[in-house]
Motif scaffolding. Structure first.
Motif, mmCIF file in Angstrom:
data_model
loop_
_atom_site.group_PDB
_atom_site.id
_atom_site.type_symbol
_atom_site.label_atom_id
_atom_site.label_comp_id
_atom_site.label_asym_id
_atom_site.label_seq_id
_atom_site.Cartn_x
_atom_site.Cartn_y
_atom_site.Cartn_z
ATOM 1 N N LEU A 54 0.800 -1.218 0.000
ATOM 2 C CA LEU A 54 0.000 0.000 0.000
ATOM 3 C C LEU A 54 0.836 1.274 0.000
ATOM 4 N N VAL A 55 1.979 1.243 0.670
ATOM 5 C CA VAL A 55 2.819 2.433 0.833
ATOM 6 C C VAL A 55 4.061 2.288 -0.032
ATOM 7 N N LYS A 56 4.282 3.251 -0.889
ATOM 8 C CA LYS A 56 5.392 3.179 -1.846
ATOM 9 C C LYS A 56 6.275 4.422 -1.742
ATOM 10 N N PRO A 57 7.593 4.259 -1.907
ATOM 11 C CA PRO A 57 8.480 5.426 -1.944
ATOM 12 C C PRO A 57 8.174 6.305 -3.150
ATOM 13 N N VAL A 58 8.243 7.606 -2.942
ATOM 14 C CA VAL A 58 8.055 8.542 -4.048
ATOM 15 C C VAL A 58 9.085 9.659 -3.904
ATOM 16 N N PRO A 59 9.813 9.993 -4.980
ATOM 17 C CA PRO A 59 10.813 11.062 -4.905
ATOM 18 C C PRO A 59 10.172 12.441 -5.027
ATOM 19 N N PHE A 60 10.732 13.409 -4.313
ATOM 20 C CA PHE A 60 10.291 14.803 -4.411
ATOM 21 C C PHE A 60 11.495 15.701 -4.654
ATOM 22 N N LEU A 61 11.289 16.723 -5.448
ATOM 23 C CA LEU A 61 12.290 17.768 -5.637
ATOM 24 C C LEU A 61 11.913 18.980 -4.800
ATOM 25 N N PHE A 62 12.854 19.467 -4.035
ATOM 26 C CA PHE A 62 12.690 20.715 -3.298
ATOM 27 C C PHE A 62 13.449 21.781 -4.086
ATOM 28 N N PRO A 63 12.760 22.587 -4.911
ATOM 29 C CA PRO A 63 13.458 23.577 -5.748
ATOM 30 C C PRO A 63 14.144 24.648 -4.891
ATOM 31 N N LEU A 64 15.312 25.058 -5.320
ATOM 32 C CA LEU A 64 16.079 26.107 -4.655
ATOM 33 C C LEU A 64 15.952 27.389 -5.468
ATOM 34 N N ILE A 65 15.434 28.422 -4.849
ATOM 35 C CA ILE A 65 15.196 29.673 -5.564
ATOM 36 C C ILE A 65 16.509 30.436 -5.763
ATOM 37 N N LYS A 66 17.353 30.393 -4.729
ATOM 38 C CA LYS A 66 18.655 31.051 -4.775
ATOM 39 C C LYS A 66 19.732 30.062 -4.342
ATOM 40 N N GLN A 67 20.948 30.275 -4.832
ATOM 41 C CA GLN A 67 22.033 29.356 -4.495
ATOM 42 C C GLN A 67 22.334 29.329 -3.002
ATOM 43 N N TYR A 68 22.167 30.485 -2.326
ATOM 44 C CA TYR A 68 22.500 30.519 -0.899
ATOM 45 C C TYR A 68 21.564 29.646 -0.058
ATOM 46 N N GLU A 69 20.439 29.180 -0.639
ATOM 47 C CA GLU A 69 19.533 28.302 0.103
ATOM 48 C C GLU A 69 20.073 26.881 0.226
ATOM 49 N N ARG A 70 20.959 26.508 -0.688
ATOM 50 C CA ARG A 70 21.388 25.108 -0.748
ATOM 51 C C ARG A 70 22.009 24.603 0.562
ATOM 52 N N PRO A 71 22.897 25.354 1.225
ATOM 53 C CA PRO A 71 23.516 24.811 2.440
ATOM 54 C C PRO A 71 22.530 24.525 3.564
ATOM 55 N N TYR A 72 21.631 25.491 3.861
ATOM 56 C CA TYR A 72 20.770 25.255 5.024
ATOM 57 C C TYR A 72 19.585 24.354 4.696
ATOM 58 N N ILE A 73 19.045 24.429 3.489
ATOM 59 C CA ILE A 73 17.986 23.477 3.124
ATOM 60 C C ILE A 73 18.578 22.078 2.992
ATOM 61 N N GLY A 74 19.766 22.008 2.406
ATOM 62 C CA GLY A 74 20.446 20.717 2.318
ATOM 63 C C GLY A 74 20.734 20.123 3.675
ATOM 64 N N ALA A 75 21.121 20.967 4.643
ATOM 65 C CA ALA A 75 21.385 20.475 5.998
ATOM 66 C C ALA A 75 20.113 19.932 6.634
ATOM 67 N N GLY A 76 18.987 20.614 6.379
ATOM 68 C CA GLY A 76 17.717 20.140 6.934
ATOM 69 C C GLY A 76 17.306 18.796 6.360
ATOM 70 N N ILE A 77 17.467 18.634 5.051
ATOM 71 C CA ILE A 77 17.099 17.365 4.425
ATOM 72 C C ILE A 77 18.087 16.264 4.803
ATOM 73 N N MET A 78 19.354 16.634 5.004
ATOM 74 C CA MET A 78 20.330 15.671 5.512
ATOM 75 C C MET A 78 19.911 15.172 6.897
ATOM 76 N N LEU A 79 19.473 16.099 7.764
ATOM 77 C CA LEU A 79 19.005 15.710 9.087
ATOM 78 C C LEU A 79 17.780 14.804 8.986
ATOM 79 N N TYR A 80 16.894 15.100 8.054
ATOM 80 C CA TYR A 80 15.713 14.276 7.795
ATOM 81 C C TYR A 80 16.132 12.844 7.484
ATOM 82 N N ASP A 81 17.129 12.695 6.626
ATOM 83 C CA ASP A 81 17.643 11.366 6.277
ATOM 84 C C ASP A 81 18.307 10.680 7.468
ATOM 85 N N ILE A 82 19.043 11.460 8.265
ATOM 86 C CA ILE A 82 19.707 10.874 9.437
ATOM 87 C C ILE A 82 18.674 10.355 10.423
ATOM 88 N N LEU A 83 17.631 11.135 10.675
ATOM 89 C CA LEU A 83 16.577 10.702 11.602
ATOM 90 C C LEU A 83 15.888 9.438 11.086
#
Length: 582
Positions: free
Chosen positions: A109-138
């Motif tokens: 019933l439950v299947k993996p699905v990929p999502f893209l989190f678009p980055l509006i500006k390059q400076y967003e990549r470090p902190y949004i990336g850190a948040g998603i990295m933490l998501y994966d670690i958890l």
């Protein structure tokens, strides 16, 4: 042709037997647990209670999953937004439940699905990336094997390869991560059938109209009304658990007093567009000024939503307005190269989120409070669970039963983390046999994938039906994503009482086809009517009721505001109207 014999079958006859069992209860021989509400929390609570060895019943005033639990974003996820609130334990809990569903409890019933989190500006990549990295670690801290791939970064070019329909200037890159998708109504039905397989009594179209009390003031049962017959009777129970979502306060009021939880309703709508209208190999998650907007790949189409607006009208029939639809279109079109129009929309739905308000009413004993859900007791013998989300239904159910049992809970711990849902056991074997089924019945790879996703290892029951009647192996003429066998199986095994149960909750025909199933209605009614013994008058009544419903919903979508849309929607006659309680 006779129905397949299965202990998991839910039919009008098994419903009647369950009602008779409830009528037979006495103050001396009550049920252990009566659960009010047949959404995901109630169904999960029924499974939790019955697998602890408790004599359990669940009632639902309409069809299973007819409210919020069939009108969600259909995601099983950890909740990225809670990382912004630094609520790591809540995210970890949800990710643990997500992976448990995918790895063990309901991998079909439950299947993996990929999502893209678009980055509006390059400076967003470090902190949004850190948040998603933490998501994966958890997620990695969850017991057992990791259920999802790790996230990955995309520059502009690789992002455009993953999602060609994303406007070139909409983002400078993206981060790709994974969550889960689920057919929410199917999850609820499978939970309920699994509970039934362990001995729970399940009664849909059965409304609580009063909560009964002992002379000492303890809630000890309920007065129920069978909405199919109008019959009213009393059921006795040691514990009553209220899991009615946005109806929480109305149900609490039946116990008298002023205690309980406070819940407000917030409306969220989704639109459905054909898959070929947007080119992409992943979903999108977009921040808006009011909510998060998802563009979710699903089968032959995309689901886009949601909104988040207060709802102060009829709780049974929220509807999408023209303003809601335009909001979703506008925000999706802000990032799409080829803008969507109203003509692209083949379906919509509107649901109500039960938003738990801070604190409890005076006189309430509260056992466990999280940011997501609360369990409380406004009266002895009466437990209320509210808030939460689909992903954590199992934790909510465990908390509700633990609280209801009190000191007894330690001797009867929850075991649902080790109880696979129907269709999960033997899934690998049936997946391996799918090629033979494809050859035998001429089913495409897409059809096999569809059947495995909906039924898991129970695909063998669909095949058995087709073996007895080869006509069932054919697709519906005007809704060819579904086999005739699926309609037959729903009527014989999945608790169908009315035609709308099939169109709304056993299938997704109401929003998967632009005509909402009008062209398929005769064939479906024929199959269901034959299975349930409907005469011509009953078949005509069922068709008329469904057509009235979809006509009213389509008309409501043209209105600009909720009040006007509600007025139009309520013109349709209910097939089994609920009793309005003071």
């Amino acid at each position: 042709m006779s129905a397949l014999t299965a202990s998991t079958a839910m039919t009008p006859e098994t419903r009647i037997r369950s009602l008779e069992a409830l009528k037979a209860t006495t103050p001396e021989e009550p049920l252990d647990v009566l659960i009010i509400g047949g959404g995901v929390t109630g169904a999960g609570t029924a499974l939790d209670a019955v697998t602890r060895g408790l004599d359990t019943a669940i009632i639902e005033a309409q069809d299973w999953a007819s409210g919020t639990s069939s009108r969600s974003s259909k995601l099983v996820h950890g909740g990225l937004r809670y990382l912004q609130m630094l609520d790591f334990s809540l995210v970890h809990e949800a990710l643990t439940e997500r992976d448990l569903l995918i790895n063990k409890l309901a991998p079909h019933l439950v299947k993996p699905v990929p999502f893209l989190f678009p980055l509006i500006k390059q400076y967003e990549r470090p902190y949004i990336g850190a948040g998603i990295m933490l998501y994966d670690i958890l997620a990695s801290l969850a017991p057992g094997k990791r259920a999802m791939p790790f996230h990955r970064h995309h520059g502009r070019k690789s992002m455009e390869r993953r999602f060609p329909s994303l406007r070139h200037d909409a983002a400078v890159g993206a981060i790709e991560y994974y969550d889960g998708s689920v057919d929410d109504a199917r999850l609820v039905l499978t939970l309920t059938r699994t509970a039934v397989s362990y001995g729970a009594h399940a009664c849909s179209r059965t409304q609580v109209v009063e909560l009964t009390k002992s002379p000492a003031g303890r809630v000890n049962g309920a007065v129920l009304k069978d909405l199919e017959t109008g019959d009213t009777f009393t059921v006795h129970a040691r514990h009553v658990i209220n899991s009615t979502g946005v109806w929480t306060e109305e149900t609490e009021a039946l116990a008298g007093g002023t205690g309980g939880l406070k819940v407000l309703a917030s409306k969220g709508i989704h639109i459905v567009v054909p898959r070929d209208r947007i080119k992409g190999n992943a979903g999108l998650i977009l921040q808006t000024e009011k909510s998060v907007l998802f563009v979710i790949p699903w089968s032959r189409y995309w689901v886009i939503g949601t909104t988040d607006t207060p709802w102060e009208h009829d709780l049974q029939h929220p509807v999408a307005t023209a303003e809601d639809i335009d909001y979703v279109l506008d925000h999706a079109n802000a990032v799409l190269q080829d803008p969507l129009t109203r003509d692209d929309i083949i379906g919509t739905w509107a649901g109500l989120r039960p938003l738990l308000q801070p604190g409890t009413k005076e006189g309430t004993s509260s056992a466990k409070v999280s940011r997501e859900h609360t369990v409380a007791s406004p009266n002895p013998g009466f437990t209320v669970i509210a808030g939460g989300k689909l992903t954590t239904y199992r934790v909510m159910a465990e908390d509700a039963v633990d609280f209801a049992l009190g000191p007894e809970a330690s001797a009867r711990p929850s075991v649902t983390n080790n109880i696979p849902l129907l269709g999960a056991v033997g899934l690998a074997a049936m997946t391996n046999q799918a090629k033979a089924l494809s050859k035998r019945f001429g089913w495409s790879k897409q059809m096999i994938a569809h059947l495995l996703h909906r039924y898991g290892s129970m695909i063998n029951e669909i095949a058995a039906a087709c073996g007895q009647d080869p006509s069932l192996a054919e697709p519906l003429t005007h809704a060819d994503a579904y086999l005739r066998a699926e309609i037959w199986y729903a009527a014989h095994n999945e608790g169908v009482i009315h035609l709308e149960d099939v169109m709304l909750h056993r299938t997704r025909i109401i929003y998967e086809y632009a005509d909402k199933g009008r062209a398929a209605i005769d064939e479906i009614t024929e199959i269901v009517g034959e299975a349930l013994g409907w005469d011509e008058d009953r078949r005509a009544q069922e068709k008329r009721s469904y057509l009235e419903r979809i006509d009213a919903e389509e008309a409501a979508e043209q209105e600009l505001d909720d009040a006007a849309a509600e007025k139009v929607r309520l013109r349709a006659t209910e097939i089994a109207p609920m009793e309005r309680l003071a």
